[in-house]
Design an enzyme around this catalytic site. Structure first.
Site, PDB file in Angstrom:
ATOM      1  N   CYS A 102      -6.581  -6.987   3.024  1.00 12.62           N
ATOM      2  CA  CYS A 102      -8.052  -6.587   3.720  1.00 12.62           C
ATOM      3  C   CYS A 102      -8.939  -7.408   3.034  1.00 12.62           C
ATOM      4  CB  CYS A 102      -8.233  -5.341   3.973  1.00 12.62           C
ATOM      5  SG  CYS A 102      -7.898  -4.134   2.551  1.00 12.62           S
ATOM      6  N   HIS A 126       0.987  -1.149  -0.019  1.00 14.52           N
ATOM      7  CA  HIS A 126       0.012  -0.147   0.124  1.00 14.52           C
ATOM      8  C   HIS A 126       0.784   1.135   0.045  1.00 14.52           C
ATOM      9  CE1 HIS A 126      -3.591  -2.467   0.693  1.00 14.52           C
ATOM     10  NE2 HIS A 126      -3.025  -3.006   1.782  1.00 14.52           N
TER      11      HIS A 126
END
Length: 442
Positions: free
Chosen positions: A42, A10
């Site tokens: 996630c 990320h």
């Protein structure tokens, strides 16, 4: 300018994309020890549950896209050593075992985190798995096909989401955690009780307040989990105990918290000149306490990565800090939280008061008007808002984003009473739930 980036999830992806646009003449080299980048971990539970059918949708960037921007991405390359004073890194090409050196003018450390793997007897048995990356998710799905009984160790977000996913796939599931309730870092007991009841209604066994002592196996594969209070038959174990920063390469060279999280300032600079860091490898400024805390969230990571790029040449954009705002869906319940809970405030030594409102989210003359519970935590003397939690079957989680802004701007519970929110019977009441909380506190 020669920019070296270590790690590309990320934070790394955000830093690289923005740096490539801001500094078109810079030479950017990315070192990633895996053969994929930018995986949304996630989304693992959604993939396991079958809600996400195509896992490629969980990747939001690629080496090809970076190449189009002029970025050189070296996949399957592991950084072995970082020499900050001499601005050198030692790298191993995992494809051919070649070891070479590279130099940098600016170093961006986005090495992320790795699951905590405790030293428990039997942890090396087959079918004891981790849940972090793309390969873990594929292994979990493959192993779960033939598993009847599954044990998940760790009742944080990832563990809780996996438990629901396994139950939806018809498995017998046990959730073990050393804490006496689930999601204890994010929600107070009156909220976690409701979530636990939902699990029990779906025949999920909760083994809370139990410590795993060992794993026992048959033919090299795990078959039983032994805790200090019980024994649980299983075909598969998923460890979701937590994460630790991947920062061993930099220990002794830059400032870190005790757990190894890199301390960065408001411009994402480390304690060493020309070394920047972002994401799960870092501590973040936590606004409710004003201290550096380790809060590994994708939202923090992408913000920090973007700020690294903006501040790489000169400090331009300050980091505003975080409230640790997060949300989760457990069966019919939509839950979200931000800042301190009443429980965590006590641990931090904060003197707080709380106010809770439970009401229909919209007028009772509407065809449906589900109940919602909203709790706000505020400082006793200053009355400044420090945290909030909400739970409801209708999705009102954006309420918590609003309170996150209130915390960031140091608003008081009394000001919350009279903030201007719209009224429309489809959505709310003339006195919004947030207003009601403020009025109740007065």
């Amino acid at each position: 300018m020669k920019i070296a980036v270590i790690g590309c999830t990320h934070a790394g992806t955000a830093a690289i994309l923005n740096a490539a646009n801001l500094y078109p003449n810079a030479k950017i080299t990315v070192y990633e020890k895996n053969d994929n980048i930018s995986f949304l971990s996630c989304g693992i539970a959604l993939y396991v549950a079958g809600i996400v059918k195509d896992p490629q949708g969980l990747f939001y960037c690629s080496p090809e896209k970076l190449e189009e921007l002029g970025v050189e991405t070296k996949m399957m390359h592991e950084v072995l050593d970082i020499n900050i004073p001499n601005k050198k890194i030692k790298v191993k090409n995992l494809n051919n075992n070649e070891i070479f050196e590279d130099t940098f003018d600016k170093l961006i450390v986005t090495t992320g985190s790795w699951p905590i793997v405790p030293k428990i007897e039997g942890i090396d048995l087959g079918n004891v798995l981790l849940s972090k990356n793309f390969y873990h998710s594929n292994t979990i799905i493959e192993k779960a096909k033939n598993a009847k009984n599954i044990v998940v160790v760790g009742a944080g977000y990832i563990g809780v989401e996996l438990v629901e996913a396994f139950e939806m796939n018809g498995k017998n599931v046990t959730l073990i955690d050393a804490q006496d309730r689930i999601l204890s870092r994010y929600l107070d007991k009156e909220f976690t009780d409701m979530a636990e009841d939902a699990f029990k209604e779906h025949s999920i066994k909760l083994a809370l307040g139990e410590i795993v002592e060992r794993f026992e196996g048959t033919s090299g594969k795990v078959s039983r989990v032994i805790t200090n209070k019980g024994e649980y038959e299983t075909d598969l174990v998923i460890l979701c105990i937590g994460f630790r920063p991947n920062t061993d390469l930099l220990k002794g060279q830059i400032d870190m918290l005790d757990n190894g999280a890199i301390v960065v300032d408001e411009y994402m600079r480390t304690s060493s000149k020309d070394v920047f860091a972002a994401g799960d490898s870092c501590a973040v400024i936590y606004n409710p306490t004003g201290t550096h805390e380790y809060i590994p969230l994708a939202t923090n990571a992408v913000r920090m990565g973007t700020l690294v790029a903006r501040n790489l040449v000169k400090p331009t954009t300050k980091y505003m800090g975080t409230q640790g705002t997060s949300g989760i869906k457990i069966y019919d319940y939509n839950m979200a939280s931000t800042g301190l809970t009443e429980y965590s405030a006590g641990i931090k030594g904060k003197e707080v008061k709380t106010v809770t409102v439970e009401d229909s989210y919209r007028p009772e003359f509407m065809p449906t008007y589900d109940k919602a519970k909203l709790k706000v935590v505020y400082e006793k003397d200053s009355r400044i808002i420090l945290g909030a939690q909400i739970i409801s079957k209708i999705d009102l989680t954006q309420t918590i984003n609003t309170i996150s802004i209130c915390i960031q701007n140091k608003m008081t519970i009394d000001e919350l009473a009279f903030i201007d929110f719209f009224f429309q019977p489809h959505y709310n009441k003339p006195w919004n739930l947030l207003n009601q909380v403020g009025l109740s506190a007065e």
